[in-house]
Design a protein around this motif. Sequence first.
Motif, PDB file in Angstrom:
ATOM      1  N   LYS A 142      -1.753  -5.445 -10.126  1.00 38.05           N
ATOM      2  CA  LYS A 142      -1.121  -6.767 -10.093  1.00 38.05           C
ATOM      3  C   LYS A 142      -2.031  -7.809 -10.743  1.00 38.05           C
ATOM      4  N   GLU A 143      -3.312  -7.735 -10.493  1.00 35.77           N
ATOM      5  CA  GLU A 143      -4.266  -8.658 -11.114  1.00 35.77           C
ATOM      6  C   GLU A 143      -4.261  -8.515 -12.642  1.00 35.77           C
ATOM      7  N   MET A 144      -3.958  -7.323 -13.130  1.00 37.75           N
ATOM      8  CA  MET A 144      -3.940  -7.072 -14.569  1.00 37.75           C
ATOM      9  C   MET A 144      -2.599  -7.420 -15.204  1.00 37.75           C
ATOM     10  N   GLY A 145      -1.602  -7.767 -14.379  1.00 39.57           N
ATOM     11  CA  GLY A 145      -0.324  -8.209 -14.927  1.00 39.57           C
ATOM     12  C   GLY A 145       0.774  -7.167 -14.957  1.00 39.57           C
ATOM     13  N   ILE A 146       0.655  -6.105 -14.158  1.00 41.90           N
ATOM     14  CA  ILE A 146       1.728  -5.106 -14.161  1.00 41.90           C
ATOM     15  C   ILE A 146       3.012  -5.715 -13.619  1.00 41.90           C
ATOM     16  N   LYS A 147       4.131  -5.171 -14.057  1.00 46.01           N
ATOM     17  CA  LYS A 147       5.453  -5.626 -13.638  1.00 46.01           C
ATOM     18  C   LYS A 147       6.148  -4.624 -12.722  1.00 46.01           C
ATOM     19  N   GLN A 148       5.655  -3.394 -12.712  1.00 45.24           N
ATOM     20  CA  GLN A 148       6.352  -2.364 -11.953  1.00 45.24           C
ATOM     21  C   GLN A 148       5.405  -1.245 -11.552  1.00 45.24           C
ATOM     22  N   VAL A 149       5.809  -0.526 -10.516  1.00 48.18           N
ATOM     23  CA  VAL A 149       5.113   0.674 -10.078  1.00 48.18           C
ATOM     24  C   VAL A 149       6.118   1.814 -10.071  1.00 48.18           C
ATOM     25  N   VAL A 150       5.792   2.887 -10.761  1.00 52.91           N
ATOM     26  CA  VAL A 150       6.626   4.079 -10.769  1.00 52.91           C
ATOM     27  C   VAL A 150       5.980   5.095  -9.830  1.00 52.91           C
ATOM     28  N   ILE A 151       6.633   5.373  -8.716  1.00 49.24           N
ATOM     29  CA  ILE A 151       6.142   6.381  -7.782  1.00 49.24           C
ATOM     30  C   ILE A 151       6.659   7.717  -8.269  1.00 49.24           C
ATOM     31  N   VAL A 152       5.766   8.515  -8.836  1.00 46.20           N
ATOM     32  CA  VAL A 152       6.173   9.705  -9.569  1.00 46.20           C
ATOM     33  C   VAL A 152       6.331  10.901  -8.645  1.00 46.20           C
ATOM     34  N   GLY A 153       6.999  11.915  -9.179  1.00 44.15           N
ATOM     35  CA  GLY A 153       7.200  13.151  -8.443  1.00 44.15           C
ATOM     36  C   GLY A 153       6.149  14.186  -8.751  1.00 44.15           C
ATOM     37  N   GLY A 154       4.870  13.817  -8.659  1.00 43.17           N
ATOM     38  CA  GLY A 154       3.804  14.801  -8.814  1.00 43.17           C
ATOM     39  C   GLY A 154       3.770  15.752  -7.633  1.00 43.17           C
ATOM     40  N   GLY A 155       4.305  15.263  -6.509  1.00 43.57           N
ATOM     41  CA  GLY A 155       4.733  16.004  -5.334  1.00 43.57           C
ATOM     42  C   GLY A 155       6.048  15.342  -4.960  1.00 43.57           C
ATOM     43  N   GLU A 156       6.540  15.537  -3.760  1.00 44.63           N
ATOM     44  CA  GLU A 156       7.759  14.855  -3.335  1.00 44.63           C
ATOM     45  C   GLU A 156       7.390  13.611  -2.523  1.00 44.63           C
ATOM     46  N   PRO A 157       7.627  12.401  -3.065  1.00 44.40           N
ATOM     47  CA  PRO A 157       7.198  11.169  -2.386  1.00 44.40           C
ATOM     48  C   PRO A 157       7.778  10.991  -0.988  1.00 44.40           C
ATOM     49  N   LEU A 158       8.967  11.534  -0.726  1.00 34.79           N
ATOM     50  CA  LEU A 158       9.567  11.335   0.588  1.00 34.79           C
ATOM     51  C   LEU A 158       8.842  12.115   1.686  1.00 34.79           C
ATOM     52  N   LEU A 159       7.928  12.989   1.320  1.00 34.86           N
ATOM     53  CA  LEU A 159       7.107  13.681   2.306  1.00 34.86           C
ATOM     54  C   LEU A 159       5.874  12.869   2.691  1.00 34.86           C
ATOM     55  N   TYR A 160       5.631  11.771   1.983  1.00 36.91           N
ATOM     56  CA  TYR A 160       4.441  10.953   2.247  1.00 36.91           C
ATOM     57  C   TYR A 160       4.699  10.068   3.465  1.00 36.91           C
ATOM     58  N   ASN A 161       3.835  10.170   4.461  1.00 39.68           N
ATOM     59  CA  ASN A 161       4.078   9.514   5.747  1.00 39.68           C
ATOM     60  C   ASN A 161       4.161   8.001   5.662  1.00 39.68           C
ATOM     61  N   ASP A 162       3.405   7.387   4.764  1.00 37.41           N
ATOM     62  CA  ASP A 162       3.334   5.923   4.690  1.00 37.41           C
ATOM     63  C   ASP A 162       4.154   5.364   3.526  1.00 37.41           C
ATOM     64  N   LEU A 163       5.175   6.095   3.100  1.00 36.37           N
ATOM     65  CA  LEU A 163       5.959   5.659   1.938  1.00 36.37           C
ATOM     66  C   LEU A 163       6.569   4.276   2.156  1.00 36.37           C
ATOM     67  N   GLU A 164       7.142   4.016   3.309  1.00 36.89           N
ATOM     68  CA  GLU A 164       7.796   2.724   3.542  1.00 36.89           C
ATOM     69  C   GLU A 164       6.795   1.582   3.514  1.00 36.89           C
ATOM     70  N   GLU A 165       5.597   1.809   4.030  1.00 37.42           N
ATOM     71  CA  GLU A 165       4.580   0.755   3.986  1.00 37.42           C
ATOM     72  C   GLU A 165       4.146   0.478   2.543  1.00 37.42           C
ATOM     73  N   ILE A 166       4.061   1.511   1.738  1.00 35.96           N
ATOM     74  CA  ILE A 166       3.721   1.323   0.325  1.00 35.96           C
ATOM     75  C   ILE A 166       4.828   0.555  -0.382  1.00 35.96           C
ATOM     76  N   ILE A 167       6.088   0.906  -0.108  1.00 36.13           N
ATOM     77  CA  ILE A 167       7.216   0.193  -0.706  1.00 36.13           C
ATOM     78  C   ILE A 167       7.171  -1.280  -0.329  1.00 36.13           C
ATOM     79  N   ASP A 168       6.941  -1.574   0.933  1.00 37.14           N
ATOM     80  CA  ASP A 168       6.865  -2.971   1.372  1.00 37.14           C
ATOM     81  C   ASP A 168       5.723  -3.699   0.669  1.00 37.14           C
ATOM     82  N   PHE A 169       4.595  -3.027   0.494  1.00 37.84           N
ATOM     83  CA  PHE A 169       3.445  -3.653  -0.155  1.00 37.84           C
ATOM     84  C   PHE A 169       3.752  -3.971  -1.619  1.00 37.84           C
ATOM     85  N   ILE A 170       4.406  -3.037  -2.296  1.00 39.47           N
ATOM     86  CA  ILE A 170       4.781  -3.267  -3.692  1.00 39.47           C
ATOM     87  C   ILE A 170       5.735  -4.454  -3.801  1.00 39.47           C
ATOM     88  N   LEU A 171       6.725  -4.488  -2.942  1.00 37.11           N
ATOM     89  CA  LEU A 171       7.710  -5.574  -2.980  1.00 37.11           C
ATOM     90  C   LEU A 171       7.086  -6.903  -2.602  1.00 37.11           C
TER      91      LEU A 171
END
Length: 364
Positions: free
Chosen positions: A69-98
């Motif tokens: 964000k400090e560098m000026g990004i406009k978006q975050v792409v949460i990639v499928g390098g694994g399955e993101p929905l298995l990540y326990n803190d996914l909702e907290e990360i989404i809230d932080f991004i938003l």
Amino acid sequence: MPDKTSPPNLEDWLSQINLFQDRPLLKSIDLELSRRCNQQCKYCFTDAGEALPNELNLTEIKRIISQGKEMGIKQVVIVGGGEPLLYNDLEEIIDFILDNKLKILLLTNGTLIDKEKAEYFYNKRVHLCVKLNAFENAQIHDYLVGQSGGFIKVKKVLNMLVDMGYSNPDNPMLAVESIICKENIGEIPNIWHWARDNNVLPFMELITPQGRARKNQHLFVSGHEAFKLFSELSRIDKNEYGYDWIPIPPIAGFPCKRHYYSCYITSVGEVLPCSGIDISIGNIRKNRLQNILENSTLIKKLRNVELYLEGKCGRCELKNECYGCRGKAFWINGSLFAEDPFCWYKGGSNLRLQEIIGSKKMVS
């Protein structure tokens, strides 16, 4: 017939701006949360399945987003390098991004999305990209993802998301991703039609010879096979949907531009140029993201990649619009700047560029 226009593309589809204009140091981050996955896709570029030792914790992931964000990004792409929905803190990360006023694109195999999760994503305006490798043949999809019953689950999820209002004007957007292999190449046009008919972005990409895919070389399509498919999709778009584009690898409908504005961060903090190039230029546990990118000679070259292209890519009249796939060049030819070995405009395909282009215009 409607006026001919370039189709929507993943490069500016999410943030609705030209992310690669003026070759910024960074405008988007591809962020891998974990290698943990509930599928065993035969084409997987990371060989995902189990979490890696010492993966990034929540605090470290937030720090990456803040530095971006400090560098000026406009978006975050949460990639499928694994399955993101298995990540326990996914909702907290989404809230932080938003909370940081950034857009989110979440790539998922779709099998873990139920009505509750779908409504959560929709209400949070999380844009989704769901994997679907066949349209009618369940066996093909399930074979490619290594999971029995996966096809039925994903088709149900996609229909649910469309019925919910995904991709309607002013609503969160939906993409459908297919990795083009020998097994599913005949299914791709039907997926394409479904996507266009439902205002869903088709994201059809040629398989990259890395990760688990290297063990499954029978999946690879030839340049000629890929050209035939891309040309068919181009004709479908021109004749039925009013989009006009030149068939170029590695993505149908638009050229890859990610090297002009993005980077990929693995679940253990390694910073890569993109998902297809497994060369670390630094680790965010040891240095700040801005310092890593600013001090990387490789990143500086990739931000002006057309100046360094070799072989027939370097001589191609499309090189200011298309640099092919740098990942495929790296894995097959051993150089990030070598000619794209899958491109049908060269490499003995005997296809003349002028014949292929005809009256088409280049996707910008």
